[in-house]
Design a protein around this motif. Sequence first.
Motif, PDB file in Angstrom:
ATOM      1  N   SER A 100       0.831  -1.205   0.000  1.00  0.00           N
ATOM      2  CA  SER A 100       0.000   0.000   0.000  1.00  0.00           C
ATOM      3  C   SER A 100       0.865   1.255   0.000  1.00  0.00           C
ATOM      4  CB  SER A 100      -0.915  -0.012   1.232  1.00  0.00           C
ATOM      5  OG  SER A 100      -1.633   1.197   1.337  1.00  0.00           O
ATOM      6  N   LEU A 101       1.933   1.233   0.771  1.00  0.00           N
ATOM      7  CA  LEU A 101       2.836   2.382   0.827  1.00  0.00           C
ATOM      8  C   LEU A 101       3.417   2.683  -0.544  1.00  0.00           C
ATOM      9  CD1 LEU A 101       4.590   4.489   2.309  1.00  0.00           C
ATOM     10  CD2 LEU A 101       6.223   2.640   2.757  1.00  0.00           C
ATOM     11  N   ASN A 108       1.414  12.293  -6.083  1.00  0.00           N
ATOM     12  CA  ASN A 108       2.144  13.558  -6.118  1.00  0.00           C
ATOM     13  C   ASN A 108       2.613  14.047  -4.757  1.00  0.00           C
ATOM     14  OD1 ASN A 108       1.796  13.819  -8.934  1.00  0.00           O
ATOM     15  ND2 ASN A 108      -0.271  14.671  -8.628  1.00  0.00           N
ATOM     16  N   ASN A 109       2.210  13.374  -3.685  1.00  0.00           N
ATOM     17  CA  ASN A 109       2.532  13.846  -2.339  1.00  0.00           C
ATOM     18  C   ASN A 109       3.504  12.893  -1.636  1.00  0.00           C
ATOM     19  OD1 ASN A 109       0.771  16.144  -2.440  1.00  0.00           O
ATOM     20  ND2 ASN A 109      -0.954  14.734  -2.143  1.00  0.00           N
ATOM     21  N   LYS A 110       4.616  12.583  -2.304  1.00  0.00           N
ATOM     22  CA  LYS A 110       5.546  11.580  -1.779  1.00  0.00           C
ATOM     23  C   LYS A 110       6.073  11.959  -0.394  1.00  0.00           C
ATOM     24  CE  LYS A 110       8.351   9.350  -4.457  1.00  0.00           C
ATOM     25  NZ  LYS A 110       9.483   8.934  -5.345  1.00  0.00           N
ATOM     26  N   VAL A 111       6.437  13.224  -0.197  1.00  0.00           N
ATOM     27  CA  VAL A 111       6.994  13.652   1.087  1.00  0.00           C
ATOM     28  C   VAL A 111       5.984  13.437   2.202  1.00  0.00           C
ATOM     29  CG1 VAL A 111       7.840  15.611   2.428  1.00  0.00           C
ATOM     30  CG2 VAL A 111       8.593  15.301   0.066  1.00  0.00           C
ATOM     31  N   LYS A 112       4.728  13.802   1.963  1.00  0.00           N
ATOM     32  CA  LYS A 112       3.691  13.618   2.977  1.00  0.00           C
ATOM     33  C   LYS A 112       3.441  12.135   3.246  1.00  0.00           C
ATOM     34  CE  LYS A 112      -1.045  14.927   4.206  1.00  0.00           C
ATOM     35  NZ  LYS A 112      -1.416  13.575   4.661  1.00  0.00           N
ATOM     36  N   ARG A 119       5.388   8.554  10.911  1.00  0.00           N
ATOM     37  CA  ARG A 119       4.631   9.002  12.088  1.00  0.00           C
ATOM     38  C   ARG A 119       3.812   7.846  12.661  1.00  0.00           C
ATOM     39  NH1 ARG A 119       2.183  12.753   9.744  1.00  0.00           N
ATOM     40  NH2 ARG A 119       3.833  14.298  10.022  1.00  0.00           N
ATOM     41  N   ASN A 120       3.210   7.054  11.798  1.00  0.00           N
ATOM     42  CA  ASN A 120       2.433   5.910  12.252  1.00  0.00           C
ATOM     43  C   ASN A 120       3.343   4.821  12.825  1.00  0.00           C
ATOM     44  OD1 ASN A 120      -0.232   4.442  12.313  1.00  0.00           O
ATOM     45  ND2 ASN A 120       0.943   3.018  11.056  1.00  0.00           N
ATOM     46  N   VAL A 121       4.502   4.610  12.180  1.00  0.00           N
ATOM     47  CA  VAL A 121       5.450   3.609  12.682  1.00  0.00           C
ATOM     48  C   VAL A 121       5.949   3.980  14.076  1.00  0.00           C
ATOM     49  CG1 VAL A 121       7.762   2.648  12.334  1.00  0.00           C
ATOM     50  CG2 VAL A 121       6.176   2.794  10.409  1.00  0.00           C
ATOM     51  N   GLU A 122       6.275   5.251  14.276  1.00  0.00           N
ATOM     52  CA  GLU A 122       6.731   5.694  15.594  1.00  0.00           C
ATOM     53  C   GLU A 122       5.656   5.488  16.656  1.00  0.00           C
ATOM     54  OE1 GLU A 122       7.869   9.713  14.965  1.00  0.00           O
ATOM     55  OE2 GLU A 122       9.688   9.185  13.822  1.00  0.00           O
ATOM     56  N   LYS A 123       4.407   5.638  16.260  1.00  0.00           N
ATOM     57  CA  LYS A 123       3.294   5.434  17.190  1.00  0.00           C
ATOM     58  C   LYS A 123       3.099   3.957  17.517  1.00  0.00           C
ATOM     59  CE  LYS A 123      -1.720   6.132  17.592  1.00  0.00           C
ATOM     60  NZ  LYS A 123      -2.928   6.667  16.915  1.00  0.00           N
ATOM     61  N   GLU A 166      12.976   3.060  -3.408  1.00  0.00           N
ATOM     62  CA  GLU A 166      13.653   4.090  -4.194  1.00  0.00           C
ATOM     63  C   GLU A 166      13.030   5.463  -3.975  1.00  0.00           C
ATOM     64  OE1 GLU A 166      14.967   4.929  -8.845  1.00  0.00           O
ATOM     65  OE2 GLU A 166      13.794   3.156  -8.308  1.00  0.00           O
ATOM     66  N   GLY A 167      13.889   6.456  -3.782  1.00  0.00           N
ATOM     67  CA  GLY A 167      13.445   7.830  -3.626  1.00  0.00           C
ATOM     68  C   GLY A 167      12.939   8.174  -2.242  1.00  0.00           C
ATOM     69  N   THR A 168      13.125   7.269  -1.263  1.00  0.00           N
ATOM     70  CA  THR A 168      12.695   7.534   0.106  1.00  0.00           C
ATOM     71  C   THR A 168      13.846   7.214   1.064  1.00  0.00           C
ATOM     72  OG1 THR A 168      11.917   5.313   0.771  1.00  0.00           O
ATOM     73  CG2 THR A 168      10.435   6.658  -0.597  1.00  0.00           C
ATOM     74  N   ASP A 169      13.590   7.419   2.363  1.00  0.00           N
ATOM     75  CA  ASP A 169      14.562   7.043   3.392  1.00  0.00           C
ATOM     76  C   ASP A 169      14.153   5.755   4.095  1.00  0.00           C
ATOM     77  OD1 ASP A 169      12.357   7.898   4.832  1.00  0.00           O
ATOM     78  OD2 ASP A 169      13.415   9.467   5.949  1.00  0.00           O
ATOM     79  N   ILE A 170      13.305   4.944   3.439  1.00  0.00           N
ATOM     80  CA  ILE A 170      12.728   3.749   4.050  1.00  0.00           C
ATOM     81  C   ILE A 170      13.498   2.496   3.625  1.00  0.00           C
ATOM     82  CG2 ILE A 170      10.667   2.303   4.274  1.00  0.00           C
ATOM     83  CD1 ILE A 170       9.041   4.872   3.557  1.00  0.00           C
TER      84      ILE A 170
END
Length: 253
Positions: A100-101, A108-112, A119-123, A166-170
């Motif tokens: 899903s991610l 268009n809202n990759k940063v968000k 934010r959900n993972v930290e929770k 790709e293109g993320t910090d994940i």
Amino acid sequence: MSHEFFHSIKLKKDQYITGEFSFSQPFIKAELIDENERLVRVLAKQQNTFKLYLLAQRDQHFKVRVTSANENLATINLSEPISQPAVSDNETLLSPIMQSLVTRLKGNNKVKVVDDFWRNVEKEGTPLVEYVQTDALVTFLWRGARYNVRLFGAPFGSHQDLEKIEGTDIWFKTYRLPTDSLISYQLAPDVPHVPNQPRASRIAIMATKQQDPLNPKTWQFEGTDKYATHSILTLKDTKQSPYLAMFQKIFTA
């Protein structure tokens, strides 16, 4: 009165070194400290020798500080610094959450999307756990490594690489596990690579392996820093695991 021995080590960003320190008599403790004399990690206690595996995240000045009861003669053998190469991106999807991610990241809202994910993972905490039929899909995560992330104590092999979206910090890796699994593990970001030396490259995980920062369940070997701390994975049927007695203090009845 105790005696302190210091050895200075200066490294450029992404340089990796190994070393061995030997002393004429047992010392009280050996520590790695930064340029401001803040503790980075405990290296050894009550020994004559210890090995050092060190990777610089930026241009850094470290010191090895060894405290002894009496004056102590040191023999030091350090490798030449090795600079690290870049790594390519790839992705493997097994977890519905990760599927899903990746789908949402095509918008268009990759940063968000990425910020909301973390934010959900930290929770919720890590690893991510999804129950599918009689098994569990367990996804280990790391945020922000530059070159690689390795899982130390992986379910199907002692060291396994996480993969980057790709293109993320994940960085992530998903496993299908029995629901009574109990695993002790650490994560190692930016493990150094030693060219043409497979065994040395494998041992280099010692430079960065540490507790999972988003998993509150931990246990420690001797020492108090994040490098001496192991994270614990438990699932819904873990209380039935035959290995539970090893970690009984972690759980309540």
